[in-house]
Design an enzyme around this catalytic site. Structure first.
Site, PDB file in Angstrom:
ATOM      1  N   GLN A 118       0.830  -1.206   0.000  1.00  0.00           N
ATOM      2  CA  GLN A 118       0.000   0.000   0.000  1.00  0.00           C
ATOM      3  C   GLN A 118       0.868   1.262   0.000  1.00  0.00           C
ATOM      4  OE1 GLN A 118      -3.300  -1.969   2.876  1.00  0.00           O
ATOM      5  NE2 GLN A 118      -3.719   0.175   2.424  1.00  0.00           N
ATOM      6  N   ARG A 141      -9.744  -0.185   7.369  1.00  0.00           N
ATOM      7  CA  ARG A 141     -10.771   0.722   6.876  1.00  0.00           C
ATOM      8  C   ARG A 141     -11.137   1.818   7.880  1.00  0.00           C
ATOM      9  NH1 ARG A 141     -14.366  -1.048   2.036  1.00  0.00           N
ATOM     10  NH2 ARG A 141     -14.651   1.027   1.225  1.00  0.00           N
ATOM     11  N   GLU A 165     -13.143   5.247   4.094  1.00  0.00           N
ATOM     12  CA  GLU A 165     -13.219   4.651   5.430  1.00  0.00           C
ATOM     13  C   GLU A 165     -14.490   4.983   6.172  1.00  0.00           C
ATOM     14  OE1 GLU A 165      -9.842   6.657   6.971  1.00  0.00           O
ATOM     15  OE2 GLU A 165      -8.637   4.917   6.530  1.00  0.00           O
TER      16      GLU A 165
HETATM   17  N1  PCD Z   1     -14.980  13.231  -2.217  1.00  0.00           N
HETATM   18  C1  PCD Z   1     -14.594  12.078  -2.765  1.00  0.00           C
HETATM   19  C2  PCD Z   1     -13.738  11.237  -2.020  1.00  0.00           C
HETATM   20  C3  PCD Z   1     -13.303  10.050  -2.615  1.00  0.00           C
HETATM   21  N2  PCD Z   1     -13.725   9.711  -3.838  1.00  0.00           N
HETATM   22  C4  PCD Z   1     -13.242   8.439  -4.423  1.00  0.00           C
HETATM   23  O1  PCD Z   1     -13.446   7.361  -3.560  1.00  0.00           O
HETATM   24  C5  PCD Z   1     -12.306   6.508  -3.520  1.00  0.00           C
HETATM   25  C6  PCD Z   1     -11.700   6.427  -2.093  1.00  0.00           C
HETATM   26  O2  PCD Z   1     -11.085   7.649  -1.796  1.00  0.00           O
HETATM   27  P1  PCD Z   1     -10.417   8.001  -0.396  1.00  0.00           P
HETATM   28  O3  PCD Z   1     -11.439   8.054   0.674  1.00  0.00           O
HETATM   29  O4  PCD Z   1      -9.556   9.163  -0.592  1.00  0.00           O
HETATM   30  O5  PCD Z   1      -9.532   6.737  -0.023  1.00  0.00           O
HETATM   31  P2  PCD Z   1      -8.157   6.200  -0.702  1.00  0.00           P
HETATM   32  O6  PCD Z   1      -7.013   6.806  -0.012  1.00  0.00           O
HETATM   33  O7  PCD Z   1      -8.268   6.265  -2.154  1.00  0.00           O
HETATM   34  O8  PCD Z   1      -8.280   4.676  -0.343  1.00  0.00           O
HETATM   35  C7  PCD Z   1      -7.988   4.238   0.970  1.00  0.00           C
HETATM   36  C8  PCD Z   1      -9.275   3.630   1.577  1.00  0.00           C
HETATM   37  O9  PCD Z   1      -9.941   2.827   0.624  1.00  0.00           O
HETATM   38  C9  PCD Z   1     -10.985   2.006   1.137  1.00  0.00           C
HETATM   39  N3  PCD Z   1     -11.730   1.456   0.049  1.00  0.00           N
HETATM   40  C10 PCD Z   1     -11.270   0.316  -0.594  1.00  0.00           C
HETATM   41  N4  PCD Z   1     -11.874  -0.077  -1.711  1.00  0.00           N
HETATM   42  C11 PCD Z   1     -11.433  -1.175  -2.365  1.00  0.00           C
HETATM   43  N5  PCD Z   1     -12.096  -1.582  -3.466  1.00  0.00           N
HETATM   44  N6  PCD Z   1     -10.373  -1.884  -1.896  1.00  0.00           N
HETATM   45  C12 PCD Z   1      -9.719  -1.524  -0.788  1.00  0.00           C
HETATM   46  O10 PCD Z   1      -8.669  -2.205  -0.383  1.00  0.00           O
HETATM   47  C13 PCD Z   1     -10.171  -0.415  -0.058  1.00  0.00           C
HETATM   48  N7  PCD Z   1      -9.574  -0.009   1.116  1.00  0.00           N
HETATM   49  C14 PCD Z   1     -10.293   0.898   1.959  1.00  0.00           C
HETATM   50  C15 PCD Z   1      -9.360   1.548   2.943  1.00  0.00           C
HETATM   51  S1  PCD Z   1      -8.916   0.662   4.290  1.00  0.00           S
HETATM   52 MO1  PCD Z   1      -7.031   1.656   5.254  1.00  0.00          MO
HETATM   53  O11 PCD Z   1      -5.811   0.969   4.344  1.00  0.00           O
HETATM   54  O12 PCD Z   1      -7.329   0.531   6.684  1.00  0.00           O
HETATM   55  O13 PCD Z   1      -6.170   2.830   6.303  1.00  0.00           O
HETATM   56  S2  PCD Z   1      -7.930   3.468   3.946  1.00  0.00           S
HETATM   57  C16 PCD Z   1      -8.880   2.811   2.774  1.00  0.00           C
HETATM   58  C17 PCD Z   1     -11.298   7.079  -4.511  1.00  0.00           C
HETATM   59  O14 PCD Z   1     -11.454   6.429  -5.739  1.00  0.00           O
HETATM   60  C18 PCD Z   1     -11.739   8.522  -4.637  1.00  0.00           C
HETATM   61  O15 PCD Z   1     -11.345   9.114  -5.737  1.00  0.00           O
HETATM   62  C19 PCD Z   1     -14.601  10.519  -4.552  1.00  0.00           C
HETATM   63  O16 PCD Z   1     -15.005  10.175  -5.659  1.00  0.00           O
HETATM   64  N8  PCD Z   1     -15.019  11.721  -3.992  1.00  0.00           N
END
Ligand code: PCD
Ligand SMILES: [Cu+]
Length: 805
Positions: free
Chosen positions: A236, A383, A759
């Site tokens: 990520q 989330r 989230e």
């Molecule tokens: N006002 C507004 C805001 C926003 N958007 C869209 O919606 C989406 C989201 O964004 P944001 O709130 O800024 O966020 P980002 O930074 O892009 O991403 C991150 C998140 O994302 C959620 N969602 C989802 N989906 C899917 N399909 N897969 C995944 O894995 C996932 N993961 C989960 C989590 S757990 Mo942490 O890591 O626990 O801190 S933190 C987190 C993108 O496409 C954008 O562009 C729109 O349209 N408008």
């Protein structure tokens, strides 16, 4: 105007810019088997790795015998801590500044800990060889309870013995990690001591796991001839991985290329650095060929980063009329064997200090104690941005408990305590400056949409019918109002291992008027390729369909801190708009020159620059792009490119009002979700359809966590929920029809006013589902019961309250 040229409305529609429910461009490959995930990467001569993992939660490793494994045809190497030590790669720093063993060094601290890494010609041979590695263990006493851990003589982290100072300050006990304090302790206690009403409650937000569809994995390829290491993986935060890999291995950063290909869901699980990544790198260096490591489902559930595991105790005070006067919160945080929490460095408990929620609370105090136990390390957001779901669950339960104490309706209690529209920007008692909000409007809209008063009336009738023996189902109304804090973050207070949490975008316009933009973030399914092109389309007047968005390759993308904590829109989205504006500024100069007027005499209009007051005189962005590659203006650099590194001045604060209506069968403990209404305010909306998809997904994960999903341990540290037979993943069967709604309160400091949204539904959803269950039993004396509310636990609650008598 010339009749052949499209009118403004058509030109605007062709752009597919901001606010358009543009179809996701990535889906044609995802739905037709053309995705390119880590496991799809197959290189000539590639070997496969697999881990020998500890069956014990706490044990000394007495000896490791590799002989039988090495004798198996196809096995190339068996690596242990002893092999990694000369390279100083037997341990790695965690994001929280702790030291995590890559391969167990003398001792294991949790079930599933990595002990040896087998490398073989085939994934199946590797798995067979894992069984042949003989490890002799000497069992040690196991601690799975953090309160017990703080009293125990057993030293879990012998490597830290005698260290009274940790990465986040003093340690009070050999199993203690840190104490993090925020707010005014004495001031809060004084208010609590003198209050009309005080409600106290303890609650446990259980340990759970994001469980993405794709497990974690990596492929390392060390090209010794050219000195280049390429690492593909489920990252990520690919740039951070590159920096950490360079620091650990000593390979210069320009010689490392990290690529996050398509990712099958991240949800925080793929933020941290895992031993598997390091072992695939070492194995490739040792063997001279590419090495792939992909964990299986059980390994993912058992050993990769968990979420939550917070024991929270609160005290909230109010006047007789229900005006909240103070809040006190203490957390005992179970971090497992290593502190591997993925939080900005200065926030060892993440943004838990947003726990005053959406309410104007004059004084508050928060203390969090981090503790080692014999459980897997982690502490990812799942989330929610950095413990915000814990904070919101805490305050939304405290509000319900306070309402019981006051004998008041909890919707009304919320209303009279909301921060008012005119109070923004609002500085909360625990330090955050909320950028914007309009809570009363959202709350009223939500309550009206569900006919709240009607629901309460129906509920009261149901209780009477139940008492008369006419029904066996109770009705629960779950309420939640949440404020999120996303977009980490301002470099002044947010960094990871010393790298400020800015983000970036780099744009190149091609001569024919199409473009490529690269960002420092990485989509795991969110649809960045679709939405970031929309931001740009509106900024630079080139159709989103003519813009390629690329992320995740450190050789080409500008440095960025990655995607988690809903930070992509607030930070990289802002960088995208800013870079777009640089393009537009240069385009304006070129247009003016070509139109033979002063720069100030042209204005931007959807997809072109027009001479003010003479709309028939214009240059389209396509024309300008072409001109930019010629000597557009004598002396001006050719080309049309821009880059922006954006350091946000503040976080963004999305919010929402949720209502859940549930019918609960007291004899089976089965809840039936009748209605779920979710109003979200994420400021300016980029793609309404993607937002709706994000909300459906986040609510479903909230349903999972509130109603059954848990990583449970027995007393000797065995993971009881290590397979999908025991670990609850909701299917279409359990998921209700969600009703979504919105208000728009733009962020005042974000260039396009957008806040994060990914989230929010989880952060607001978990307390909403939980409150619905608790509310059903409230008329019978229920105050608080812990999640997960699975059928068995709901049945037990009914039983405890005497409803089966
Ligand atoms: N006002 C507004 C805001 C926003 N958007 C869209 O919606 C989406 C989201 O964004 P944001 O709130 O800024 O966020 P980002 O930074 O892009 O991403 C991150 C998140 O994302 C959620 N969602 C989802 N989906 C899917 N399909 N897969 C995944 O894995 C996932 N993961 C989960 C989590 S757990 Mo942490 O890591 O626990 O801190 S933190 C987190 C993108 O496409 C954008 O562009 C729109 O349209 N408008
Ligand atoms: Cu979190």
């Amino acid at each position: 105007m010339n009749d052949m040229t499209p009118d403004r409305e058509e030109r605007s529609a062709n752009l597919k810019g901001m606010g358009c429910s543009r179809k996701r461009v990535e889906d044609s490959r995802f739905t037709q088997g053309k995705g390119n995930y880590v496991d799809d990467i197959k290189l000539p001569g590639m070997l496969h790795g697999d881990f020998v993992r500890s069956p014990y939660a706490h044990a000394r490793v007495v000896s490791i015998n590799k002989e039988a494994a090495l004798a198996l045809p196809g096995v190339v190497a068996v690596l242990t801590a002893d092999d990694l030590r000369p390279l100083n790669l037997h341990w790695m720093p965690t994001l929280a500044g702790d030291k995590q063993m890559v391969l167990a060094d003398g001792k294991v601290l949790f079930q599933g800990q990595e002990v040896a890494f087998v490398v073989a010609s085939d994934r199946y041979v590797a798995a067979d060889a894992v069984e042949l590695v003989e490890v002799e263990y000497e069992e040690l006493p196991v601690i799975t309870d953090p309160f017990e851990s703080l009293k125990s003589d057993v030293v879990l982290r012998e490597d830290l013995e005698g260290q009274t100072e940790g990465a986040h300050g003093p340690r009070k006990h050999h199993n203690h990690i840190f104490t993090w304090e925020q707010g005014d302790e004495s001031g809060t206690n004084q208010v609590l001591d003198n209050a009309d009403v005080v409600a106290t409650e303890s609650m446990y937000y259980h340990r759970t796991h994001p469980c993405p569809l794709e497990t974690c994995g990596s492929v390392a390829s060390m090209d010794k001839v050219n000195g280049k290491l390429t690492l593909w993986g489920t990252f990520q935060a690919p740039h951070v991985v590159r920096t950490v890999a360079s620091l650990l291995s000593g390979i210069e950063e320009h010689n490392i290329r990290v690529v996050s290909p398509d990712i099958g869901g991240g949800f925080g699980n793929k933020v941290g650095v895992y031993p598997g990544y390091v072992c695939s790198i070492v194995a490739s260096i040792v063997t001279g060929v590419p090495v792939k490591w992909v964990e299986d489902r059980m390994e993912n559930l058992m050993s990769t980063a968990f979420a939550r595991d917070y024991h929270m105790t609160g005290k909230i005070s109010a006047t007789k009329e229900g005006k909240i006067t103070g809040l006190h919160c203490h957390v005992t945080a179970d971090h497992g064997g290593f502190d591997a929490c993925a939080d900005p460095t200065k926030f060892p408990a993440g943004f838990m200090n947003i726990c005053t929620g959406s309410y104007d609370i004059p004084v508050a105090y928060l203390a969090v104690d981090g503790v080692y136990t014999n459980k897997a390390p982690g502490g990812v957001s799942y989330r929610c941005s950095f413990r915000v779901t814990e904070a919101v669950y805490f305050i939304e339960r405290m509000i319900e408990v306070l309402a019981i104490e006051l004998g008041m309706d909890s919707a009304e209690l919320r209303r009279i305590n909301f921060i008012k529209k005119e109070q923004f920007p609002y500085t909360a008692a625990l330090g955050w400056e909320y950028d914007s909000g309009d809570y009363h409007t959202a709350w009223d809209k939500a309550l009206k949409a569900v006919d709240y008063d009607g629901l309460r009336k129906e509920q009261a009738e149901r209780v009477e019918a139940f008492k008369r023996g006419e029904t066996r189902t109770l009705m629960g109304i779950g309420l939640t109002f949440f404020t999120e804090i996303v977009g980490a973050g301002p470099v002044k207070n947010c960094d990871i291992l010393g790298m400020g949490m800015f983000d970036s975008c780099e744009i190149r316009i091609h001569p024919t008027g199409s473009a490529i933009a690269r960002l420092g973030t990485i989509s795991q399914g969110q649809g960045h390729a679709t939405t970031f092109a929309q931001i740009l389309a509106s900024e630079i007047g080139i159709s989103a369909d003519s813009i390629t968005i690329e992320e995740g390759d450190t050789d080409t993308a500008p440095y960025g801190l990655g995607t988690y904590g809903s930070r992509s829109t607030p930070v990289a989205g802002a960088a995208t708009a800013m870079a777009g504006r640089k393009i537009r500024a240069k385009a304006q100069m070129i247009a003016a020159y070509l139109l033979e007027v002063h720069d100030d005499d042209v204005e931007f209009d959807i997809d072109r620059f027009v001479v003010k007051g003479a709309p028939e005189k214009f240059k389209t962005m396509k024309e300008i792009a072409y001109a930019a590659y010629n000597q557009a203006i004598p002396g001006l650099e050719p080309g049309l490119e821009a880059v922006s590194y954006y350091d946000p001045p503040n976080m963004t604060y999305p919010f929402g009002a949720y209502v859940c209506v549930m019918d609960i069968d007291v004899d089976t403990g089965v809840p039936e979700i009748r209605r779920f209404y979710a109003l979200d305010d994420c400021g300016t909306r980029i793609n309404p359809m993607i937002i709706e998809g994000q909300i459906h997904g986040g609510l479903t994960e909230a349903l999972a966590v509130a109603l059954g999903q848990e990583i449970a341990y027995d007393d000797i540290g065995n993971v009881k929920t290590g397979t999908l037979m025991d670990f609850f993943l909701p299917t279409a069967w359990e998921v209700p029809n969600y009703e979504t709604d919105f208000t728009v309160t733009p962020s005042p400091h974000h260039p396009i006013g957008a806040k994060g949204v990914g989230e929010s539904p989880h952060v607001g959803g978990v307390p909403c589902f939980s409150n619905a269950v608790q509310d059903a039993f409230r008329p019978f004396g229920n105050r608080h019961t812990n999640m997960p509310h699975d059928h068995w636990r709901i049945w037990q609650t009914a039983n405890r309250l005497g409803l089966h008598d």
